[in-house]
Design a protein around this motif. Sequence first.
Motif, mmCIF file in Angstrom:
data_model
loop_
_atom_site.group_PDB
_atom_site.id
_atom_site.type_symbol
_atom_site.label_atom_id
_atom_site.label_comp_id
_atom_site.label_asym_id
_atom_site.label_seq_id
_atom_site.Cartn_x
_atom_site.Cartn_y
_atom_site.Cartn_z
ATOM 1 N N HIS A 61 -16.645 -142.768 36.266
ATOM 2 C CA HIS A 61 -15.587 -142.340 35.361
ATOM 3 C C HIS A 61 -16.029 -141.221 34.430
ATOM 4 N N TYR A 142 -10.744 -139.644 34.811
ATOM 5 C CA TYR A 142 -10.895 -139.292 36.223
ATOM 6 C C TYR A 142 -11.955 -140.184 36.840
ATOM 7 N N SER A 143 -11.831 -140.378 38.141
ATOM 8 C CA SER A 143 -12.828 -141.148 38.882
ATOM 9 C C SER A 143 -13.365 -140.291 40.028
ATOM 10 N N LYS A 167 -8.363 -148.121 41.549
ATOM 11 C CA LYS A 167 -8.588 -146.782 40.982
ATOM 12 C C LYS A 167 -9.940 -146.222 41.434
ATOM 13 N N ASP A 168 -10.973 -147.042 41.412
ATOM 14 C CA ASP A 168 -12.302 -146.566 41.801
ATOM 15 C C ASP A 168 -12.414 -146.363 43.312
ATOM 16 N N GLY A 171 -11.050 -142.921 44.193
ATOM 17 C CA GLY A 171 -11.566 -141.806 43.399
ATOM 18 C C GLY A 171 -11.500 -140.496 44.157
ATOM 19 N N CYS A 177 -12.593 -132.643 42.035
ATOM 20 C CA CYS A 177 -12.661 -133.073 40.642
ATOM 21 C C CYS A 177 -12.543 -131.902 39.680
#
Length: 181
Positions: A61, A142-143, A167-168, A171, A177
């Motif tokens: 994270h 963000y992940s 969520k993870d 990612g 990213c």
Amino acid sequence: MDYQPLAIPDVVLLTPKVFGDERGFFMETFRHDEFIKHCGNYSFVQDNHSSSGKGILRGLHYQHKQPQGKLVRVTKGEVFDVAVDMRKNSPTFGKWVGEYLSETNKRLMWVPPGFAHGFVVTSDVAEFQYKCTDYYAPGDEYSLLWNDPTVNIVWPVDEHSLKLSAKDAEGRNFADCPFFS
């Protein structure tokens, strides 16, 4: 406290001096003037505490508009703790470092702003505590995908035994990213 810069020098491993006898132990876990000297002039605004079972992976994270530095430690059990450099202009951009933190070794790790952070629990249960330099901002989180092939983190567990949040598990790949300049 001993302060040891890691392979990414901005990430620092802190090892406290522990004084113990038959009654138990005493140790200093944070001293602001020494922290500033070895890690930078940061102030902490929020403390967090999580409990997780074996094989739970939390992360990786980070917050982009409100980046958080984190001073992390484990007070029960053991984790393998990881920081990934998300700073595009850094010589260690896209590199990672990892360390075991446990109730036995009593070490702490400083993860400065600009890094994605996560850990996996290697003991039956782990109590994970950390101080943050900025507040949690849910819309800014963000992940980074825990098993992104570009970053290529070597997690010390069987990946088939991992437990991740939705969520993870979903990612972003490193290339997708948002980075820090």
